[in-house]
Design an enzyme around this catalytic site. Structure first.
Site, mmCIF file in Angstrom:
data_model
loop_
_atom_site.group_PDB
_atom_site.id
_atom_site.type_symbol
_atom_site.label_atom_id
_atom_site.label_comp_id
_atom_site.label_asym_id
_atom_site.label_seq_id
_atom_site.Cartn_x
_atom_site.Cartn_y
_atom_site.Cartn_z
ATOM 1 N N GLU A 129 -15.104 24.253 18.093
ATOM 2 C CA GLU A 129 -16.324 23.931 18.846
ATOM 3 C C GLU A 129 -16.653 24.946 19.929
ATOM 4 O OE1 GLU A 129 -15.917 19.886 20.204
ATOM 5 O OE2 GLU A 129 -15.863 19.071 18.176
ATOM 6 N N GLU A 170 -13.432 16.892 12.013
ATOM 7 C CA GLU A 170 -13.346 15.758 12.940
ATOM 8 C C GLU A 170 -14.492 14.797 12.635
ATOM 9 O OE1 GLU A 170 -13.342 16.695 17.137
ATOM 10 O OE2 GLU A 170 -11.964 18.363 16.852
#
Ligand code: IFM
Length: 467
Positions: free
Chosen positions: A183, A363
């Protein structure tokens, strides 16, 4: 052995087989964690301080005043945690290496005791037939590097390459894949523009330079690892969700398009097309990063896989946003809207717009206010969230998107960054006072899905390949 039902009322018999059958036989089911969120042992065995240790010590930075100093004490309970994954019949585990644990100053000497921990972790996974998926950077930069400007400084990208090479040299041939970053948008924007994550800085110009340097470090690392002969699949993990305009007005649609550019296209265009989106560069003006053509060639190295983290969609507009409590949408304890169709939409859009490598959902999961009652956590909301998202993923695969795996965030309740320990994402409940682990009903649900997939008559795909 963990057994039992999923805790849901009126579950249809055959549900698990029906869902599992929608995935190819080689599809990977996993759980994910990250080093700072679970390991604890922050000052143990030679680990150096990270920017998160420093950030947590700032008054008011973390909502409950906590830190990752102890977290889930996974550093000392690793064997127990691996046994848990194994008992649940989950075939893959995504973890991150703590850079300051293996290289305390972010440059120079390696810490053998730190590497020893990850050697035991990887060996322990393989012994239990659990595939290790490694992430190099999940936000815990060695503090010493921040003194030199951290990710704003291009030199940090070179330090990252040294770190990536050393980790790959030691662990690379035993793990199933290596992701450079988790991320990068979060690191750049929440850490350097919003200032709500470490290192707590507040400048858009800085954030965009950091975003660029993170991508550059990714490309440089891929080049170096390939030159070293690493044959393990290499990639990166991005957080993404569709951005919907709040209304159909031209202003709201333009704002949504810009936000899409800042969160999705900035990273996807750079990685897969070798350029930044022109509309975003124009919007940024003087805040745009310093970039060379060579940088863009470096960033757009071929990817062996791309990881996507999906939690929700975002609604974007120019007006005052409606308060979450008033908009009537179903939300998790983070205040994030439950929007499974967004996962299908996102995957189809990426598939249409980019020359994609195989994808992994690295995720997906949800925080809820779990209650431990009589030794059991009946987290029906999380079970529903997971089931709906797994079905949404199957919808995308059936429409042609090549997704090879799915990881639940997270194995354990853990340190949820600026929210501290107040938000629980685990499918396993952690009693922080005793460090006892208690599988929630969602863990039992996932266990049954994994078992059904393992034993069932899963979809066969022509030419189906495994990474
Ligand atoms: O806990 C985080 C994780 O570290 C990165 N992705 C989102 C999760 C939930 O906020």
């Amino acid at each position: 052995m963990i057994a039992g039902d999923s805790g849901e009322k009126a579950r249809r018999p055959g549900e698990f087989a029906d869902l599992a059958r929608r995935f190819a036989s080689q599809f990977t089911w996993g759980v994910a964690t990250s080093a700072y969120q679970i390991e604890g042992a922050a000052a143990m065995d030679g680990r150096g301080p990270s920017i998160w240790d420093e950030f947590c010590a700032r008054p008011g930075a973390i909502k409950d005043g906590s830190s990752g100093e102890r977290a889930c004490d996974h550093y000392h309970r690793m064997a127990e945690d691996l046994a848990l994954i194994s008992d649940l019949g989950i075939g893959a585990y995504r973890f991150s290496v703590s850079w300051p644990r293996v290289q305390p100053l972010g440059a120079g000497a390696w810490n053998e005791r730190g590497f020893d921990f990850y050697e035991r972790l990887v060996d322990g996974l393989l012994e239990r037939d659990i595939a290790p998926y490694l992430t190099l950077y999940h936000w815990d930069l060695p503090l010493a590097l921040q003194a030199g400007g951290g990710w704003e400084n291009r030199d940090t990208a070179l330090r990252f390459v040294d770190y990536a090479r050393e980790v790959s040299r030691r662990l690379g041939n035993r793990v199933r894949s290596i992701a450079t970053h988790n991320e990068p948008w979060v690191v750049a924007v929440l850490g350097h523009e919003a200032g709500i994550f470490a290192p707590g800085l507040k400048s858009r110009r800085l954030a965009m330079q950091v975003a660029h340097n993170l991508l550059l470090s990714h490309g440089l690392a891929l080049q170096a690892l390939r030159a070293d002969g690493v044959s393990t699949p290499l990639g990166i993990v991005l957080n993404q969700g569709p951005i919907h305009a709040a209304t159909n007005s031209p202003e709201d649609r333009a704002k949504a398009r810009l936000d899409d550019g800042l969160t999705i296209r900035w990273y996807m265009d750079a990685l897969l097309l070798g350029r930044y989106p022109a509309d975003v560069v124009e919007f940024l003006g003087a805040d745009a990063p310093t970039v060379t053509d060579e940088d863009m060639r470096t960033i757009s190295q071929p990817l062996d896989f791309l990881g996507i983290n999906y939690y929700t969609r975002n609604v974007s507009g120019t007006g005052e946003p409606q308060k979450p409590a008033e908009d009537g949408r179903e939300r998790t304890d983070m205040g994030w809207e439950v929007f499974p169709a967004g996962l299908t939409e996102l995957l189809l859009r990426l598939h249409d717009d980019y020359p994609l490598p195989p994808l992994y959902i690295m995720e997906n999961g949800a925080a809820y206010r779990d209650q431990l009652e009589a030794g059991r956590v009946r987290d029906e909301d999380r079970v529903r969230y997971l089931r709906r998202h797994v079905a949404a993923l199957a919808d995308a695969i059936e429409r042609g998107v090549d997704v090879r795996g799915y990881f639940v965030w997270s194995l354990l309740d853990n340190f949820e960054w600026a929210d501290g320990y107040r938000k629980r994402f685990g499918i396993v409940y952690v009693d922080y006072a005793t460090q006892q682990r208690i599988p929630k009903d969602s863990a039992r649900w996932y266990q049954q899905l994994c078992a059904a997939h393992r034993h069932g008559d899963t979809r066969r795909v022509a030419g189906e390949a495994v990474l």
